[in-house]
Design a protein around this motif. Structure first.
Motif, PDB file in Angstrom:
ATOM      1  N   ALA A 124      -2.341  -3.275  -2.024  1.00 12.84           N
ATOM      2  CA  ALA A 124      -2.632  -2.459  -3.202  1.00 12.84           C
ATOM      3  C   ALA A 124      -1.623  -1.329  -3.279  1.00 12.84           C
ATOM      4  CB  ALA A 124      -4.061  -1.895  -3.150  1.00 12.84           C
ATOM      5  N   ALA A 125      -1.449  -0.810  -4.482  1.00 11.86           N
ATOM      6  CA  ALA A 125      -0.574   0.341  -4.709  1.00 11.86           C
ATOM      7  C   ALA A 125      -1.307   1.317  -5.617  1.00 11.86           C
ATOM      8  CB  ALA A 125       0.739  -0.092  -5.353  1.00 11.86           C
ATOM      9  N   SER A 126      -0.957   2.576  -5.532  1.00 11.58           N
ATOM     10  CA  SER A 126      -1.625   3.618  -6.315  1.00 11.58           C
ATOM     11  C   SER A 126      -0.591   4.454  -7.045  1.00 11.58           C
ATOM     12  CB  SER A 126      -2.480   4.518  -5.402  1.00 11.58           C
ATOM     13  OG  SER A 126      -3.436   3.760  -4.687  1.00 11.58           O
ATOM     14  N   VAL A 127      -0.939   4.868  -8.265  1.00 12.07           N
ATOM     15  CA  VAL A 127      -0.055   5.708  -9.066  1.00 12.07           C
ATOM     16  C   VAL A 127      -0.903   6.736  -9.793  1.00 12.07           C
ATOM     17  CG1 VAL A 127      -0.147   4.144 -11.051  1.00 12.07           C
ATOM     18  CG2 VAL A 127       1.776   5.714 -10.806  1.00 12.07           C
ATOM     19  N   HIS A 176      -5.327   2.399  -9.153  1.00 12.25           N
ATOM     20  CA  HIS A 176      -5.026   1.463  -8.081  1.00 12.25           C
ATOM     21  C   HIS A 176      -4.824   0.073  -8.667  1.00 12.25           C
ATOM     22  CE1 HIS A 176      -6.516   4.729  -5.626  1.00 12.25           C
ATOM     23  NE2 HIS A 176      -7.707   4.625  -6.200  1.00 12.25           N
ATOM     24  N   VAL A 177      -3.796  -0.638  -8.205  1.00  6.96           N
ATOM     25  CA  VAL A 177      -3.513  -1.996  -8.674  1.00  6.96           C
ATOM     26  C   VAL A 177      -3.138  -2.864  -7.476  1.00  6.96           C
ATOM     27  CG1 VAL A 177      -2.734  -1.236 -10.948  1.00  6.96           C
ATOM     28  CG2 VAL A 177      -1.077  -1.468  -9.090  1.00  6.96           C
ATOM     29  N   LEU A 178      -3.178  -4.170  -7.699  1.00  6.27           N
ATOM     30  CA  LEU A 178      -2.749  -5.097  -6.662  1.00  6.27           C
ATOM     31  C   LEU A 178      -1.229  -5.124  -6.555  1.00  6.27           C
ATOM     32  CD1 LEU A 178      -5.003  -8.225  -7.329  1.00  6.27           C
ATOM     33  CD2 LEU A 178      -5.341  -6.441  -5.614  1.00  6.27           C
ATOM     34  N   THR A 179      -0.726  -5.300  -5.362  1.00  4.65           N
ATOM     35  CA  THR A 179       0.681  -5.631  -5.184  1.00  4.65           C
ATOM     36  C   THR A 179       0.828  -7.144  -5.358  1.00  4.65           C
ATOM     37  OG1 THR A 179       0.460  -6.034  -2.822  1.00  4.65           O
ATOM     38  CG2 THR A 179       0.928  -3.763  -3.495  1.00  4.65           C
ATOM     39  N   PRO A 180       2.054  -7.652  -5.499  1.00  2.00           N
ATOM     40  CA  PRO A 180       2.220  -9.114  -5.559  1.00  2.00           C
ATOM     41  C   PRO A 180       1.607  -9.817  -4.348  1.00  2.00           C
ATOM     42  CG  PRO A 180       4.216  -8.032  -6.268  1.00  2.00           C
ATOM     43  CD  PRO A 180       3.311  -6.938  -5.759  1.00  2.00           C
ATOM     44  N   LEU A 181       1.662  -9.185  -3.166  1.00  2.00           N
ATOM     45  CA  LEU A 181       1.060  -9.777  -1.976  1.00  2.00           C
ATOM     46  C   LEU A 181      -0.454  -9.855  -2.126  1.00  2.00           C
ATOM     47  CD1 LEU A 181       1.324 -10.849   0.902  1.00  2.00           C
ATOM     48  CD2 LEU A 181       1.227  -8.468   1.721  1.00  2.00           C
ATOM     49  N   GLY A 182      -1.064  -8.785  -2.663  1.00  2.00           N
ATOM     50  CA  GLY A 182      -2.504  -8.794  -2.876  1.00  2.00           C
ATOM     51  C   GLY A 182      -2.927  -9.840  -3.887  1.00  2.00           C
ATOM     52  N   PRO A 200      10.093  -0.500 -17.322  1.00  2.00           N
ATOM     53  CA  PRO A 200       9.921   0.448 -16.212  1.00  2.00           C
ATOM     54  C   PRO A 200      10.841   0.090 -15.058  1.00  2.00           C
ATOM     55  CG  PRO A 200       8.109  -1.113 -16.261  1.00  2.00           C
ATOM     56  CD  PRO A 200       8.942  -1.399 -17.472  1.00  2.00           C
ATOM     57  N   SER A 201      11.413   1.101 -14.420  1.00  2.00           N
ATOM     58  CA  SER A 201      12.384   0.859 -13.352  1.00  2.00           C
ATOM     59  C   SER A 201      12.144   1.788 -12.175  1.00  2.00           C
ATOM     60  CB  SER A 201      13.808   1.056 -13.887  1.00  2.00           C
ATOM     61  OG  SER A 201      14.744   1.058 -12.818  1.00  2.00           O
ATOM     62  N   VAL A 202      12.136   1.221 -10.983  1.00  2.00           N
ATOM     63  CA  VAL A 202      12.003   2.028  -9.769  1.00  2.00           C
ATOM     64  C   VAL A 202      13.275   2.822  -9.502  1.00  2.00           C
ATOM     65  CG1 VAL A 202      11.762   1.891  -7.250  1.00  2.00           C
ATOM     66  CG2 VAL A 202      10.288   0.516  -8.725  1.00  2.00           C
ATOM     67  N   ALA A 259       7.320  -4.265  -2.896  1.00  2.00           N
ATOM     68  CA  ALA A 259       7.055  -2.857  -3.194  1.00  2.00           C
ATOM     69  C   ALA A 259       7.573  -2.481  -4.577  1.00  2.00           C
ATOM     70  CB  ALA A 259       7.704  -1.970  -2.132  1.00  2.00           C
ATOM     71  N   ILE A 260       8.745  -3.014  -4.946  1.00  2.00           N
ATOM     72  CA  ILE A 260       9.311  -2.729  -6.270  1.00  2.00           C
ATOM     73  C   ILE A 260       8.383  -3.252  -7.359  1.00  2.00           C
ATOM     74  CG2 ILE A 260      11.215  -3.289  -7.826  1.00  2.00           C
ATOM     75  CD1 ILE A 260      13.020  -3.355  -5.309  1.00  2.00           C
ATOM     76  N   ARG A 261       7.944  -4.500  -7.214  1.00  2.00           N
ATOM     77  CA  ARG A 261       7.046  -5.084  -8.212  1.00  2.00           C
ATOM     78  C   ARG A 261       5.717  -4.349  -8.266  1.00  2.00           C
ATOM     79  NH1 ARG A 261       6.308 -11.345  -7.698  1.00  2.00           N
ATOM     80  NH2 ARG A 261       4.861 -10.799  -9.373  1.00  2.00           N
ATOM     81  N   ALA A 262       5.241  -3.873  -7.120  1.00  2.00           N
ATOM     82  CA  ALA A 262       3.974  -3.137  -7.104  1.00  2.00           C
ATOM     83  C   ALA A 262       4.078  -1.857  -7.921  1.00  2.00           C
ATOM     84  CB  ALA A 262       3.580  -2.812  -5.663  1.00  2.00           C
ATOM     85  N   GLN A 263       5.205  -1.140  -7.794  1.00  2.00           N
ATOM     86  CA  GLN A 263       5.392   0.081  -8.571  1.00  2.00           C
ATOM     87  C   GLN A 263       5.452  -0.216 -10.067  1.00  2.00           C
ATOM     88  OE1 GLN A 263       5.549   3.366  -7.225  1.00  2.00           O
ATOM     89  NE2 GLN A 263       4.778   2.188  -5.495  1.00  2.00           N
ATOM     90  N   VAL A 264       6.136  -1.304 -10.430  1.00  2.00           N
ATOM     91  CA  VAL A 264       6.242  -1.675 -11.840  1.00  2.00           C
ATOM     92  C   VAL A 264       4.880  -2.099 -12.387  1.00  2.00           C
ATOM     93  CG1 VAL A 264       7.248  -3.352 -13.442  1.00  2.00           C
ATOM     94  CG2 VAL A 264       8.672  -2.274 -11.700  1.00  2.00           C
TER      95      VAL A 264
END
Length: 296
Positions: free
Chosen positions: A267-270, A278-284, A176-178, A116-121
């Motif tokens: 996926a994650a959204s910002v 929308h971007v991929l998470t590391p899992l995606g 960038p930092s969560v 989740a942290i990497r997805a936000q970054v």
């Protein structure tokens, strides 16, 4: 961890992490807390550039800090306990304890949420890349957040005290930092490569909590050619309308597919001003790679 800032954003993570950290040796926790207090400066050697290569490389760089630098940088700590003196003097046993404490803290408090942290970054990086393409460095520096103002040629930020950091021809590394809350931070020593750590834009659900009641249903819904194509379309980051155009579906269908991928942690959204990226998470990304669909 040691403050009550951002309760809506961090409290669930704090609760989980504190419960898990309680199983670590108490002296390890005291060491981490003493070196990284909730307020005030902390030693720069805790933030080596080698950490970008991975946890082991970062910890090894910390433990390889020259004795003179250890002593100098630990002087920035206010009210440092006397039991930190062996570390400041570079004693091997003290350094070994520090390595164990850093690794233990990471694996306990951060590793469970690392995807989740990497997805936000990654989502933030996608936003910054679009700003660069839209308007170059000016657009990038003008959109780093409400606490950062670009007034060429000066980048002004909210900060605990007045300070000037002159680049003198050096570049500025943006990180960038969560966990950075509201205001950015930088290294204490102006002689080190300039770094600005700034907070990412995140929602109160950034940690992507597991939903065991819906997980099987979500994964079942994930299967299918349509969502697989949408997942591939998110590899470079795009908006809902861009997904629709790339895949050849209506915006509402694209939004539904992206929502399901987000529920499954793929996926994650910002939000970027008037749009949502929308971007991929590391899992995606790993799922695409494992199936031979990812970028080489």
């Amino acid at each position: 961890m040691a403050t009550r800032q951002g309760r809506a954003v961090f409290d669930i993570w704090r609760t989980d992490a504190r419960a898990a950290l309680g199983r670590l040796p108490r002296h390890h926790l005291h060491l981490v807390r003493a070196l990284a207090p909730p307020r005030g400066s902390f030693p720069d050697f805790l933030n080596p550039s080698e950490a970008s290569l991975g946890l082991d490389e970062g910890v090894e760089a910390v433990l390889s800090t020259p004795r003179r630098r250890l002593a100098e940088e630990m002087n920035v700590l206010t009210r440092a306990p006397r039991w930190l003196r062996p570390l400041a003097e570079g004693e091997p046993a003290a350094l070994e304890h520090l390595g164990e404490a850093l690794r233990g803290y990471f694996h306990t408090a951060l590793a469970p949420h690392w995807s989740a942290i990497r997805a936000q970054v990654e989502a933030d990086r996608a936003v910054r890349a679009r700003e660069i393409l839209r308007g170059g460095a000016d657009a990038l520096l003008s959109t780093l957040g409400p606490s950062i103002r670009w007034r060429p040629p000066v980048l002004e930020t909210a900060y605990p005290y007045d300070r000037d950091l002159r680049l003198d021809g050096r570049g500025l590394l943006l990180v960038p930092s969560v966990f950075c809350w509201q205001t950015p931070i930088t290294l204490t020593d102006p002689g080190l490569p300039p770094v600005l750590v700034y907070p990412v834009v995140r929602s109160y659900r950034w940690w992507l909590p597991r939903r065991t009641d819906t997980e099987p249903r979500t994964l079942a819904r994930l299967l299918g050619q349509g969502r697989a194509v949408v997942l591939r379309a998110l590899e470079d980051g795009c908006t809902t309308s861009e997904v629709a155009r790339r895949v050849g579906v209506t915006p509402s269908t694209a939004s539904e597919h992206v929502g399901i991928l987000r529920e499954a942690g793929l996926a994650a959204s910002v939000r970027d001003r008037n749009t949502v990226l929308h971007v991929l998470t590391p899992l995606g990304a790993s799922l695409l790679t494992a199936n031979g669909c990812g970028r080489e």
